[in-house]
Design an enzyme around this catalytic site. Structure first.
Site, PDB file in Angstrom:
ATOM      1  N   HIS A  12       9.550  -9.695  -4.510  1.00 43.83           N
ATOM      2  CA  HIS A  12       9.199  -8.140  -3.911  1.00 43.83           C
ATOM      3  C   HIS A  12       8.502  -8.192  -2.290  1.00 43.83           C
ATOM      4  O   HIS A  12       8.104  -7.390  -1.718  1.00 43.83           O
ATOM      5  CB  HIS A  12       8.135  -7.388  -5.019  1.00 43.83           C
ATOM      6  CG  HIS A  12       6.985  -7.515  -4.767  1.00 43.83           C
ATOM      7  ND1 HIS A  12       6.228  -8.064  -6.381  1.00 43.83           N
ATOM      8  CD2 HIS A  12       6.410  -8.764  -4.100  1.00 43.83           C
ATOM      9  CE1 HIS A  12       5.587  -8.538  -5.859  1.00 43.83           C
ATOM     10  NE2 HIS A  12       4.920  -8.322  -4.609  1.00 43.83           N
ATOM     11  N   HIS A  59      -0.567  -4.701  -2.596  1.00 43.74           N
ATOM     12  CA  HIS A  59      -1.383  -5.881  -1.842  1.00 43.74           C
ATOM     13  C   HIS A  59      -2.389  -5.158   0.050  1.00 43.74           C
ATOM     14  O   HIS A  59      -2.102  -4.512   0.356  1.00 43.74           O
ATOM     15  CB  HIS A  59       0.405  -6.363  -0.636  1.00 43.74           C
ATOM     16  CG  HIS A  59       1.614  -6.742  -1.717  1.00 43.74           C
ATOM     17  ND1 HIS A  59       1.829  -6.470  -1.986  1.00 43.74           N
ATOM     18  CD2 HIS A  59       1.158  -7.481  -1.714  1.00 43.74           C
ATOM     19  CE1 HIS A  59       2.582  -7.020  -3.142  1.00 43.74           C
ATOM     20  NE2 HIS A  59       2.379  -8.273  -2.589  1.00 43.74           N
TER      21      HIS A  59
END
Lengths: 285, 128
Positions: A12, A59
């Site tokens: 990703h 993240h």
């Protein structure tokens, strides 16, 4: 009843999203990356999943160091793209499936997988880049998405074994949902990459391809691989690969490989991608 | 704290409990840069913005110096410190090049050539 028909695994990498958003997908650097997904785009257009359970990691977008859930399931109606420091990606808002998500949360917790329930959460590139890779740039995503966030930022992440077993539990939970739904499960992140420090840029093609082989044919064996092997052999951020085991655990012991792709590099990262079909689902037609 | 095997990996800082405790305020400062008005305030006066956070002088200096490796050593996590890079308009690849001691074209070429080899990079015990 609802059924898990197939699994998708993919890296990703945020730069892939940026390339697409900024109209650079046709450049020589990016062409081979996107070409690796052409077959999967055609496949998923035919498969038309109703819901994707999308296993990814945040993240430091929705979760800071204030709260670090090991497994979090998004039960909201919708999830907006996160501002990761340069404005949100120009992609559609992700539509959830609260009925199935809540069913999964309840069933998993009673099955002794203690999920964190999330009713409000923005989703970052970890979730939206896989959608872009499989669906391109539509005005609206063509299916509902249940975000399932796994902590792989703060050591220790869950073990490979725990991830595989969570996948098995997700399958049991999906199959106890009464509505007739075509459900896919995606595992994202990886493959080899290290984003930090003097060893940044590490790639281990041999490790990655052995991981792909073993994920397909020997997931139980792969689940026993300890964290140190991922970090040492494939880079500090390669630990994301444990999330692929959640996807694998939700599928049949034996699967059909509909597509396999591997490419280096996308920015700092090796791109890996698998499409796996449950053979039982194919027979059931 | 993670076991010592992780400390044998060259050029790598594991974000374990020790790093996380040391870097909490540094990382939360980075997190604040998720909001556009905070990015503007930081850019307008970096020192003043940093002084709002209970960070150590060394942590503040590492941010002012954009010493990405120092930030990691002082408890920063790359997903957090990269928000400073985003505020500066730098890509992940640019700071990865800096952290590994080369310029961006050299780093980009290394990646095109298949990335940094694992050979010689598994253990501090290996001779290079």
């Amino acid at each position: 009843m609802a059924r898990i028909t197939a699994g998708v695994a993919t890296s990703h990498v945020p730069a892939i999203g940026a390339a697409l958003d900024n109209g650079k997908a046709g450049e020589d650097y990016w062409k081979p990356v996107f070409a690796g997904y052409d077959a999967s785009k055609a496949w998923i257009a035919a498969e038309k999943p109703d819901v994707v359970i999308l296993v990814y990691n945040d993240h430091a977008s929705a979760f800071s160091l204030e709260l670090i859930p090991t497994f979090a399931i998004g039960c909201a109606d919708a999830f907006a793209p996160a501002d990761e420091g340069w404005g949100p990606r120009p992609v559609p808002v992700v539509q959830g499936h609260p009925e199935l998500a809540w069913h999964l949360a309840e069933t998993l917790i009673l099955d002794e997988f203690d999920m964190t329930i999330v009713n409000r959460m923005d989703v970052d590139h970890g979730l939206t880049v896989p959608l872009s890779l499989l669906f391109g740039q539509p005005d609206a995503w063509p299916c509902k998405v249940i975000p399932l966030a796994v902590n792989v930022v703060q050591y220790p992440p869950p073990t490979g074994r725990r991830c595989l077993n969570l996948g098995k539990a997700i399958r049991r939970a999906v199959e106890s949902f009464p509505d007739d739904l075509n459900v896919q499960i995606w595992g994202t992140g990886g493959m080899s990459h290290q984003l930090q420090g003097p060893r940044a840029g590490l790639i281990n093609r041999e490790f990655d391809n052995a991981f792909l082989d073993r994920l397909i044919d020997d997931p139980e064996g792969q689940a026993a691989v300890p964290h140190i092997d991922y970090v040492r052999e494939a880079g500090s951020e390669a630990i994301e690969l444990v999330m692929w085991l959640v996807m694998r655990g939700a599928l049949d012991p034996e699967v059909r490989v509909a597509h396999r792709f591997y490419h280096v590099p996308a920015s700092n990262t090796a791109v890996g991608h698998l499409v796996l079909e449950n053979v039982g689902s194919l027979a059931a037609g | 704290m993670a076991d010592n095997a992780f400390k044998d990996i060259p050029g790598t800082t594991l974000f374990d409990s020790q790093q996380s405790r040391m870097g909490f305020h540094l990382n939360q400062f980075c997190m604040s840069l998720m909001k556009a008005p905070n990015r503007e305030a930081f850019k307008a006066d970096e020192r003043a913005y940093l002084d709002r956070w209970p960070m150590t002088p060394a942590q503040k200096q590492s941010v002012l110096d954009r010493d990405w490796n120092d930030m990691l050593a002082l408890g920063g996590n790359i997903y957090f410190t990269s928000k400073i890079a985003a505020t500066d308009g730098l890509s992940f690849r640019q700071i990865a090049a800096t952290m590994s001691g080369v310029n961006e074209p050299e780093y980009a070429q290394m990646m095109l050539d298949g990335g940094r080899s694992i050979e010689g990079n598994r253990s501090k015990m290996e001779t290079r």
